[in-house]
Design an enzyme around this catalytic site. Structure first.
Site, mmCIF file in Angstrom:
data_model
loop_
_atom_site.group_PDB
_atom_site.id
_atom_site.type_symbol
_atom_site.label_atom_id
_atom_site.label_comp_id
_atom_site.label_asym_id
_atom_site.label_seq_id
_atom_site.Cartn_x
_atom_site.Cartn_y
_atom_site.Cartn_z
ATOM 1 N N ARG A 8 -88.561 9.795 -21.935
ATOM 2 C CA ARG A 8 -87.338 10.389 -21.388
ATOM 3 C C ARG A 8 -86.443 9.313 -20.806
ATOM 4 N NH1 ARG A 8 -86.857 14.420 -16.280
ATOM 5 N NH2 ARG A 8 -88.797 13.414 -15.795
ATOM 6 N N GLY A 57 -93.693 20.283 -18.160
ATOM 7 C CA GLY A 57 -92.837 19.182 -18.569
ATOM 8 C C GLY A 57 -91.778 18.884 -17.530
ATOM 9 N N CYS A 58 -90.676 18.314 -17.975
ATOM 10 C CA CYS A 58 -89.591 17.950 -17.062
ATOM 11 C C CYS A 58 -89.123 19.167 -16.271
ATOM 12 C CB CYS A 58 -88.431 17.366 -17.860
ATOM 13 S SG CYS A 58 -86.968 17.033 -16.867
ATOM 14 N N PHE A 59 -89.052 19.017 -14.958
ATOM 15 C CA PHE A 59 -88.683 20.182 -14.133
ATOM 16 C C PHE A 59 -87.221 20.585 -14.281
ATOM 17 C CE2 PHE A 59 -89.279 16.950 -10.381
ATOM 18 C CZ PHE A 59 -88.221 16.174 -10.810
ATOM 19 N N TRP A 60 -86.375 19.733 -14.844
ATOM 20 C CA TRP A 60 -84.977 20.122 -15.029
ATOM 21 C C TRP A 60 -84.860 21.383 -15.878
ATOM 22 C CZ3 TRP A 60 -83.010 14.652 -16.912
ATOM 23 C CH2 TRP A 60 -83.024 13.758 -15.830
#
Length: 234
Positions: A8, A57-60
């Site tokens: 990322r 995964g990515c918290f966004w």
């Protein structure tokens, strides 16, 4: 301290510098969601407010999805699974803290049940068959995990995973871990409401906006246009 190595981070740096275009990053595009049957067993509660912690995964993106679910009062990006003194983004990104990037969801059980949140989590928010990764991100900090906060949440989550696996809902087994809740630590302010604040960010465009669109398409009765933002609640 060693420099955290994540795909990322590399994708973001290259895209920001203009070295990666839309065609070049096609391999990092979000995967298609899978419409799932609702849980056969769901939580029974008289509570007016409850919290649940999801890692995928990515918290966004996970936060961005849950902020658009009717009945959700707040969705906060943060860290779970490790100790308080290592709950910082740069430290967690090293992958050896035990933390997973997570989202704590506060919801009204009268409007949306824990089981329905699980349905959206497994269907739209992430891919539960990917072990220690999601999309371009690699490492245990991006693992699929449910930090259950009660025996009832544990019971419902176990039953739903078994139900989905028995129905062969995915082409691979679900690898989501059920982990004991030992604390949730909100992430830095820059990571809150990231999807809403940065809708044109390359990572968001490629990986996360499709998830919100899939939520609206697959579960229109659960979708709300106006997100419930952390900043608005402060």
């Amino acid at each position: 301290m060693k420099t955290p190595f994540t795909l990322r981070r590399i994708v973001l740096q290259l895209a920001a510098a203009g070295f990666i275009g839309q065609c070049s990053v096609a391999a990092f595009a979000a995967e298609d969601a899978v419409r799932l049957a609702p849980p056969a067993i769901d939580e029974i509660t008289q509570a007016h407010s409850e919290t649940a912690v999801f890692a995928g995964g990515c918290f966004w993106g996970v936060q961005g999805v849950f902020e658009h679910v009717k009945g959700v009062k707040q969705a906060v990006s943060g860290y779970a699974g490790g100790a308080a003194d290592t709950a910082q983004y740069e430290r967690v990104s090293e992958g050896d803290t035990g933390h997973a990037e997570s989202v704590e969801v506060t919801f009204d059980p009268a409007q949306v049940s824990y089981g329905t949140l699980l349905q959206i989590y497994f269907s739209v928010a992430h891919n539960p068959t990917e072990l220690n990764r999601q999309g371009p991100d690699r490492g245990t900090q991006y693992r699929s995990a449910l930090f259950t906060k009660s025996s009832e949440q544990q019971r419902v989550a176990q039953a739903y995973i078994a139900q989905l696996d028995a129905a062969h809902s995915f082409n691979k087994p679900i690898v989501t871990k059920l982990e004991s809740f030992n604390g949730f630590y909100p992430a830095e302010q820059e990571h809150q409401d990231f999807l809403t604040r940065h809708p044109m960010h390359p990572y968001i465009v490629i990986n996360d906006l499709p998830k919100v669109a899939q939520l609206k398409q697959l579960y229109p009765d659960r979708y709300q246009d106006e997100p419930v933002l952390v900043k608005a609640a402060m």
